[in-house]
Design a protein around this motif. Structure first.
Motif, PDB file in Angstrom:
ATOM      1  N   VAL A 206      -8.515   6.546   2.384  1.00  0.00           N
ATOM      2  CA  VAL A 206      -9.499   7.610   1.253  1.00  0.00           C
ATOM      3  C   VAL A 206     -10.907   6.879   1.781  1.00  0.00           C
ATOM      4  O   VAL A 206     -11.903   7.682   1.550  1.00  0.00           O
ATOM      5  N   ALA A 207     -10.783   5.915   0.574  1.00  0.00           N
ATOM      6  CA  ALA A 207     -11.408   5.149   0.373  1.00  0.00           C
ATOM      7  C   ALA A 207     -12.576   4.328   0.718  1.00  0.00           C
ATOM      8  O   ALA A 207     -13.735   3.789   1.450  1.00  0.00           O
ATOM      9  N   GLY A 208     -11.915   4.317   2.306  1.00  0.00           N
ATOM     10  CA  GLY A 208     -12.652   4.216   2.658  1.00  0.00           C
ATOM     11  C   GLY A 208     -12.663   2.105   3.045  1.00  0.00           C
ATOM     12  O   GLY A 208     -13.086   1.629   4.334  1.00  0.00           O
ATOM     13  N   GLY A 209     -11.671   1.741   2.118  1.00  0.00           N
ATOM     14  CA  GLY A 209     -11.515   0.558   2.417  1.00  0.00           C
ATOM     15  C   GLY A 209     -10.643  -0.233   2.928  1.00  0.00           C
ATOM     16  O   GLY A 209      -9.835   0.614   3.993  1.00  0.00           O
ATOM     17  N   LYS A 210      -9.609  -1.407   3.298  1.00  0.00           N
ATOM     18  CA  LYS A 210      -8.729  -2.032   3.510  1.00  0.00           C
ATOM     19  C   LYS A 210      -7.431  -2.490   2.575  1.00  0.00           C
ATOM     20  O   LYS A 210      -8.043  -2.891   2.080  1.00  0.00           O
ATOM     21  N   LEU A 211      -6.040  -1.924   3.885  1.00  0.00           N
ATOM     22  CA  LEU A 211      -5.018  -2.275   3.353  1.00  0.00           C
ATOM     23  C   LEU A 211      -4.258  -2.879   3.755  1.00  0.00           C
ATOM     24  O   LEU A 211      -4.829  -2.648   5.578  1.00  0.00           O
ATOM     25  N   TRP A 212      -3.201  -3.905   3.531  1.00  0.00           N
ATOM     26  CA  TRP A 212      -2.537  -4.878   4.479  1.00  0.00           C
ATOM     27  C   TRP A 212      -1.218  -4.158   4.328  1.00  0.00           C
ATOM     28  O   TRP A 212      -0.977  -4.693   3.020  1.00  0.00           O
ATOM     29  N   ALA A 213       0.052  -3.726   5.316  1.00  0.00           N
ATOM     30  CA  ALA A 213       1.257  -3.503   4.784  1.00  0.00           C
ATOM     31  C   ALA A 213       1.563  -4.842   6.213  1.00  0.00           C
ATOM     32  O   ALA A 213       1.187  -5.238   6.470  1.00  0.00           O
ATOM     33  N   MET A 214       2.444  -5.422   4.999  1.00  0.00           N
ATOM     34  CA  MET A 214       3.620  -6.801   5.960  1.00  0.00           C
ATOM     35  C   MET A 214       5.195  -6.686   5.355  1.00  0.00           C
ATOM     36  O   MET A 214       4.946  -6.254   4.569  1.00  0.00           O
ATOM     37  N   MET A 215       6.476  -7.089   6.221  1.00  0.00           N
ATOM     38  CA  MET A 215       7.476  -7.441   6.033  1.00  0.00           C
ATOM     39  C   MET A 215       7.409  -8.774   5.287  1.00  0.00           C
ATOM     40  O   MET A 215       6.612  -9.619   4.810  1.00  0.00           O
ATOM     41  N   ASN A 216       8.197  -8.899   3.908  1.00  0.00           N
ATOM     42  CA  ASN A 216       8.672  -9.848   2.714  1.00  0.00           C
ATOM     43  C   ASN A 216       9.595  -9.702   2.826  1.00  0.00           C
ATOM     44  O   ASN A 216      10.674  -9.623   2.309  1.00  0.00           O
ATOM     45  N   GLY A 217      10.691 -10.798   3.528  1.00  0.00           N
ATOM     46  CA  GLY A 217      12.267 -10.464   3.982  1.00  0.00           C
ATOM     47  C   GLY A 217      12.610  -9.400   4.648  1.00  0.00           C
ATOM     48  O   GLY A 217      11.613  -8.656   5.317  1.00  0.00           O
ATOM     49  N   PRO A 218      13.592  -9.745   5.373  1.00  0.00           N
ATOM     50  CA  PRO A 218      13.936  -8.596   6.279  1.00  0.00           C
ATOM     51  C   PRO A 218      13.645  -6.119   5.772  1.00  0.00           C
ATOM     52  O   PRO A 218      13.380  -5.919   6.808  1.00  0.00           O
ATOM     53  N   HIS A 219      13.783  -5.656   4.365  1.00  0.00           N
ATOM     54  CA  HIS A 219      14.053  -4.895   3.876  1.00  0.00           C
ATOM     55  C   HIS A 219      13.136  -5.103   2.799  1.00  0.00           C
ATOM     56  O   HIS A 219      12.983  -3.630   2.151  1.00  0.00           O
ATOM     57  N   ASN A 220      12.030  -5.501   2.828  1.00  0.00           N
ATOM     58  CA  ASN A 220      11.111  -5.223   1.408  1.00  0.00           C
ATOM     59  C   ASN A 220       9.443  -5.841   2.136  1.00  0.00           C
ATOM     60  O   ASN A 220       9.256  -6.195   2.819  1.00  0.00           O
ATOM     61  N   ILE A 221       8.312  -4.441   1.958  1.00  0.00           N
ATOM     62  CA  ILE A 221       7.350  -3.944   2.528  1.00  0.00           C
ATOM     63  C   ILE A 221       6.500  -4.252   0.886  1.00  0.00           C
ATOM     64  O   ILE A 221       6.510  -3.871   0.279  1.00  0.00           O
ATOM     65  N   VAL A 222       5.659  -5.045   1.521  1.00  0.00           N
ATOM     66  CA  VAL A 222       3.997  -5.558   0.745  1.00  0.00           C
ATOM     67  C   VAL A 222       3.409  -5.039   1.132  1.00  0.00           C
ATOM     68  O   VAL A 222       2.040  -4.534   2.652  1.00  0.00           O
ATOM     69  N   ILE A 223       2.141  -4.741   0.207  1.00  0.00           N
ATOM     70  CA  ILE A 223       0.862  -3.864   0.819  1.00  0.00           C
ATOM     71  C   ILE A 223      -0.753  -5.282  -0.343  1.00  0.00           C
ATOM     72  O   ILE A 223       0.051  -5.037  -1.170  1.00  0.00           O
ATOM     73  N   LYS A 224      -1.360  -5.537   0.917  1.00  0.00           N
ATOM     74  CA  LYS A 224      -1.972  -6.675  -0.281  1.00  0.00           C
ATOM     75  C   LYS A 224      -3.987  -5.920   0.191  1.00  0.00           C
ATOM     76  O   LYS A 224      -4.014  -5.061   1.305  1.00  0.00           O
ATOM     77  N   ASP A 225      -4.075  -5.550  -1.209  1.00  0.00           N
ATOM     78  CA  ASP A 225      -5.448  -5.547  -0.821  1.00  0.00           C
ATOM     79  C   ASP A 225      -6.016  -6.104  -0.829  1.00  0.00           C
ATOM     80  O   ASP A 225      -6.014  -7.036  -0.563  1.00  0.00           O
ATOM     81  N   GLU A 226      -7.936  -5.327  -0.951  1.00  0.00           N
ATOM     82  CA  GLU A 226      -9.079  -6.964  -0.471  1.00  0.00           C
ATOM     83  C   GLU A 226      -9.781  -7.854  -1.741  1.00  0.00           C
ATOM     84  O   GLU A 226     -10.326  -9.098  -0.857  1.00  0.00           O
ATOM     85  N   LYS A 227      -8.303  -7.839  -2.002  1.00  0.00           N
ATOM     86  CA  LYS A 227      -9.100  -8.822  -3.446  1.00  0.00           C
ATOM     87  C   LYS A 227      -7.921 -10.168  -2.973  1.00  0.00           C
ATOM     88  O   LYS A 227      -7.781 -11.525  -3.916  1.00  0.00           O
ATOM     89  N   GLY A 228      -7.109  -9.952  -2.439  1.00  0.00           N
ATOM     90  CA  GLY A 228      -5.821 -10.703  -1.931  1.00  0.00           C
ATOM     91  C   GLY A 228      -4.052 -10.116  -2.921  1.00  0.00           C
ATOM     92  O   GLY A 228      -3.710 -11.300  -2.963  1.00  0.00           O
ATOM     93  N   THR A 229      -4.292  -9.455  -3.457  1.00  0.00           N
ATOM     94  CA  THR A 229      -3.699  -9.241  -4.826  1.00  0.00           C
ATOM     95  C   THR A 229      -2.252  -8.105  -3.860  1.00  0.00           C
ATOM     96  O   THR A 229      -2.547  -7.694  -2.519  1.00  0.00           O
TER      97      THR A 229
END
Length: 195
Positions: free
Chosen positions: A145-168
């Motif tokens: 909503v702020a206009g930035g980007k996030l990325w969702a990725m799988m971390n193993g077969p059943h876990n999703i992680v979210i990565k921010d623009e700073k790499g966290t």
């Protein structure tokens, strides 16, 4: 006798339909009232994001920040919204004084920008996120909503992680906390936009 034998199957059918309909309605009602416990409290799908979050002992810092940023009415709105909601420990892990500084009235704009960076339009449950990740070849980009980007990725077969623009990268620790106006995905880190 013939009349009774015709009525008996009809009555049995009607009873079966009534019973099945009643069970289906009861099952539907049960599904409507299913809740997830977050911060020691039930998060009811019939309540909105704010009404549920204020009850979570794990989200007191987030709620304080949302109030200070003037975002209560926004997150009580119709939505739907997906909120990646950091727990108190995530805020506590920020450098000393960060939260106190952001809560100052003169930093309301910055605080609002950081908080809306945790919000994506639409109702993205785990299944939808996983589907988008698969379609994206292992990663999906989300616009906040702020206009930035996030990325969702799988971390193993059943876990999703979210990565921010700073790499966290933040783990989703509690999935699919359904709300009347969206869904909360509980995360273990504060996400920060670039710059």
């Amino acid at each position: 006798m013939k009349r009774t034998s015709i009525k008996a199957p009809l009555i049995a059918s009607l009873l079966t339909l009534a019973l099945f309909g009643g069970l289906a309605e009861a099952a539907s009602m049960s599904m409507d009232h299913d809740s997830v416990t977050v911060g020691g409290q039930s998060m009811l799908p019939s309540k909105d994001i704010i009404d549920n979050a204020v009850n979570s002992a794990d989200h007191t810092t987030l709620v304080t920040a949302v109030k200070a940023a003037g975002l209560v009415s926004t997150l009580k709105g119709q939505g739907p919204f997906t909120v990646f909601a950091p727990v108190n420990a995530a805020f506590a892990a920020l450098p000393a004084g960060t939260v106190d500084n952001l809560l100052k009235p003169e930093n309301k704009g910055t605080l609002s920008h950081i908080l809306t960076y945790h919000v994506v339009a639409g109702k993205l449950d785990m299944a939808e996120l996983a589907k988008r990740i698969k379609a994206g070849g292992g990663k999906t980009e989300l616009t906040t909503v702020a206009g930035g980007k996030l990325w969702a990725m799988m971390n193993g077969p059943h876990n999703i992680v979210i990565k921010d623009e700073k790499g966290t990268t933040a783990d989703i620790t509690t999935y699919d906390v359904m709300q009347s106006n969206g869904v909360i995905q509980v995360i273990d880190k504060v996400l920060l936009p670039k710059g």
